[in-house]
Design a protein around this motif. Structure first.
Motif, mmCIF file in Angstrom:
data_model
loop_
_atom_site.group_PDB
_atom_site.id
_atom_site.type_symbol
_atom_site.label_atom_id
_atom_site.label_comp_id
_atom_site.label_asym_id
_atom_site.label_seq_id
_atom_site.Cartn_x
_atom_site.Cartn_y
_atom_site.Cartn_z
ATOM 1 N N PRO A 1 0.824 -1.214 0.000
ATOM 2 C CA PRO A 1 0.000 0.000 0.000
ATOM 3 C C PRO A 1 0.860 1.267 0.000
ATOM 4 C CG PRO A 1 0.003 -0.958 2.194
ATOM 5 C CD PRO A 1 0.817 -1.874 1.305
ATOM 6 N N HIS A 2 0.213 2.394 -0.248
ATOM 7 C CA HIS A 2 0.908 3.678 -0.292
ATOM 8 C C HIS A 2 1.322 4.122 1.104
ATOM 9 C CE1 HIS A 2 -0.048 4.310 -4.491
ATOM 10 N NE2 HIS A 2 -1.297 3.976 -4.245
ATOM 11 N N GLU A 3 2.299 5.016 1.153
ATOM 12 C CA GLU A 3 2.725 5.572 2.434
ATOM 13 C C GLU A 3 1.534 6.219 3.125
ATOM 14 O OE1 GLU A 3 6.122 8.092 1.847
ATOM 15 O OE2 GLU A 3 7.342 6.435 1.120
ATOM 16 N N GLY A 4 1.416 5.959 4.417
ATOM 17 C CA GLY A 4 0.309 6.487 5.203
ATOM 18 C C GLY A 4 -0.897 5.572 5.241
ATOM 19 N N ASP A 5 -0.957 4.604 4.334
ATOM 20 C CA ASP A 5 -2.088 3.675 4.297
ATOM 21 C C ASP A 5 -1.871 2.520 5.266
ATOM 22 O OD1 ASP A 5 -3.231 5.221 2.335
ATOM 23 O OD2 ASP A 5 -2.890 3.787 0.703
ATOM 24 N N ALA A 6 -2.976 1.900 5.634
ATOM 25 C CA ALA A 6 -2.928 0.743 6.534
ATOM 26 C C ALA A 6 -2.482 -0.497 5.780
ATOM 27 C CB ALA A 6 -4.301 0.502 7.146
ATOM 28 N N MET A 7 -1.755 -1.343 6.482
ATOM 29 C CA MET A 7 -1.431 -2.670 5.962
ATOM 30 C C MET A 7 -2.648 -3.562 6.173
ATOM 31 S SD MET A 7 1.681 -2.863 4.792
ATOM 32 C CE MET A 7 2.050 -4.622 4.820
ATOM 33 N N PRO A 8 -2.767 -4.627 5.397
ATOM 34 C CA PRO A 8 -3.826 -5.603 5.690
ATOM 35 C C PRO A 8 -3.625 -6.145 7.111
ATOM 36 C CG PRO A 8 -2.838 -6.032 3.546
ATOM 37 C CD PRO A 8 -1.988 -4.989 4.213
ATOM 38 N N SER A 9 -4.689 -6.592 7.714
ATOM 39 C CA SER A 9 -4.610 -7.108 9.084
ATOM 40 C C SER A 9 -3.801 -8.403 9.138
ATOM 41 C CB SER A 9 -6.017 -7.373 9.628
ATOM 42 O OG SER A 9 -6.583 -8.492 8.959
ATOM 43 N N VAL A 10 -3.354 -8.731 10.341
ATOM 44 C CA VAL A 10 -2.626 -9.991 10.549
ATOM 45 C C VAL A 10 -3.488 -11.155 10.092
ATOM 46 C CG1 VAL A 10 -1.732 -11.557 12.317
ATOM 47 C CG2 VAL A 10 -1.180 -9.120 12.414
ATOM 48 N N ARG A 11 -4.748 -11.126 10.457
ATOM 49 C CA ARG A 11 -5.669 -12.210 10.088
ATOM 50 C C ARG A 11 -5.803 -12.320 8.564
ATOM 51 N NH1 ARG A 11 -10.831 -12.127 13.449
ATOM 52 N NH2 ARG A 11 -9.502 -13.283 14.865
ATOM 53 N N ALA A 12 -5.935 -11.172 7.894
ATOM 54 C CA ALA A 12 -6.079 -11.179 6.432
ATOM 55 C C ALA A 12 -4.813 -11.715 5.762
ATOM 56 C CB ALA A 12 -6.400 -9.777 5.922
ATOM 57 N N LEU A 13 -3.651 -11.299 6.251
ATOM 58 C CA LEU A 13 -2.390 -11.778 5.675
ATOM 59 C C LEU A 13 -2.194 -13.268 5.946
ATOM 60 C CD1 LEU A 13 -0.067 -8.754 6.489
ATOM 61 C CD2 LEU A 13 -0.832 -9.488 4.217
ATOM 62 N N ALA A 14 -2.548 -13.707 7.151
ATOM 63 C CA ALA A 14 -2.422 -15.127 7.486
ATOM 64 C C ALA A 14 -3.297 -15.971 6.576
ATOM 65 C CB ALA A 14 -2.785 -15.359 8.950
ATOM 66 N N SER A 15 -4.481 -15.480 6.299
ATOM 67 C CA SER A 15 -5.394 -16.203 5.409
ATOM 68 C C SER A 15 -4.878 -16.190 3.973
ATOM 69 C CB SER A 15 -6.774 -15.553 5.479
ATOM 70 O OG SER A 15 -7.655 -16.155 4.572
ATOM 71 N N ARG A 16 -4.401 -15.038 3.520
ATOM 72 C CA ARG A 16 -3.901 -14.909 2.140
ATOM 73 C C ARG A 16 -2.717 -15.824 1.886
ATOM 74 N NH1 ARG A 16 -1.926 -9.115 0.518
ATOM 75 N NH2 ARG A 16 -4.104 -8.684 0.978
ATOM 76 N N TYR A 17 -1.795 -15.894 2.847
ATOM 77 C CA TYR A 17 -0.572 -16.675 2.645
ATOM 78 C C TYR A 17 -0.634 -18.064 3.280
ATOM 79 C CZ TYR A 17 1.367 -12.385 0.815
ATOM 80 O OH TYR A 17 1.594 -11.267 0.052
ATOM 81 N N VAL A 18 -1.752 -18.383 3.902
ATOM 82 C CA VAL A 18 -1.982 -19.678 4.550
ATOM 83 C C VAL A 18 -0.832 -20.003 5.523
ATOM 84 C CG1 VAL A 18 -2.703 -22.075 4.176
ATOM 85 C CG2 VAL A 18 -3.104 -20.381 2.385
ATOM 86 N N ILE A 19 -0.614 -19.087 6.444
ATOM 87 C CA ILE A 19 0.404 -19.280 7.482
ATOM 88 C C ILE A 19 -0.154 -18.839 8.828
ATOM 89 C CG2 ILE A 19 2.431 -19.156 5.984
ATOM 90 C CD1 ILE A 19 2.749 -16.232 6.716
ATOM 91 N N ASN A 20 0.550 -19.185 9.861
ATOM 92 C CA ASN A 20 0.167 -18.879 11.227
ATOM 93 C C ASN A 20 0.184 -17.363 11.470
ATOM 94 O OD1 ASN A 20 0.568 -18.427 14.133
ATOM 95 N ND2 ASN A 20 0.748 -20.658 14.233
ATOM 96 N N PRO A 21 -0.827 -16.828 12.141
ATOM 97 C CA PRO A 21 -0.845 -15.398 12.453
ATOM 98 C C PRO A 21 0.389 -14.921 13.233
ATOM 99 C CG PRO A 21 -3.012 -16.334 12.847
ATOM 100 C CD PRO A 21 -2.073 -17.481 12.548
ATOM 101 N N LEU A 22 0.968 -15.790 14.057
ATOM 102 C CA LEU A 22 2.182 -15.405 14.790
ATOM 103 C C LEU A 22 3.351 -15.171 13.828
ATOM 104 C CD1 LEU A 22 1.964 -17.764 17.880
ATOM 105 C CD2 LEU A 22 1.518 -15.305 17.798
ATOM 106 N N THR A 23 3.404 -15.956 12.768
ATOM 107 C CA THR A 23 4.441 -15.775 11.749
ATOM 108 C C THR A 23 4.240 -14.444 11.039
ATOM 109 O OG1 THR A 23 4.578 -18.169 11.438
ATOM 110 C CG2 THR A 23 5.482 -16.797 9.679
ATOM 111 N N VAL A 24 2.998 -14.107 10.736
ATOM 112 C CA VAL A 24 2.682 -12.822 10.107
ATOM 113 C C VAL A 24 3.075 -11.681 11.040
ATOM 114 C CG1 VAL A 24 0.831 -11.330 9.261
ATOM 115 C CG2 VAL A 24 0.815 -13.770 8.703
#
Length: 116
Positions: A27-50
């Motif tokens: 994302p652009h500077e100043g914008d929010a990153m996707p949530s830990v939960r969203a990234l964990a789901s997208r990459y199919v990995i543990n939320p702690l790893t995210v």
């Protein structure tokens, strides 16, 4: 689904991938990153790893944590990342690439920059 390799910890591979996306402005500077939960789901990995990957980007000064709001891209993050990536390329990758080009007998006339 993303495939991970055994050359680096998964959190580092994810941090590298997220940094590459930041370098591309997503994302652009100043914008929010996707949530830990969203990234964990997208990459199919543990939320702690995210979380560990995101913390790595915080430690590098690319993201900031806003209490109760999530992670945001810091102002100047893309520029800092671009400078670091350029330095890494020129120091570590270019000498090996130049050596391989020389070994293969390839010169500037053989390379097509426009097709990239």
């Amino acid at each position: 689904m993303h495939s991970w390799n055994d050359h680096a910890p998964i959190y580092q591979q994810l941090a590298d991938q997220l940094a590459a996306q930041l370098l591309d402005g997503d994302p652009h500077e100043g914008d929010a990153m996707p949530s830990v939960r969203a990234l964990a789901s997208r990459y199919v990995i543990n939320p702690l790893t995210v979380s560990r990957a995101l913390q790595s980007l915080v430690d590098e000064g690319l993201l900031e944590s806003r209490r109760g709001m999530g992670m945001y891209v810091r102002s100047g993050a893309r520029h800092r990342l671009l400078q670091a990536e350029r330095e890494h390329f020129l120091r570590d990758e270019w000498p090996r690439l130049r050596e391989k080009l020389h070994r293969l007998g390839l010169g500037p006339e053989d390379l097509r920059w426009e097709d990239a």
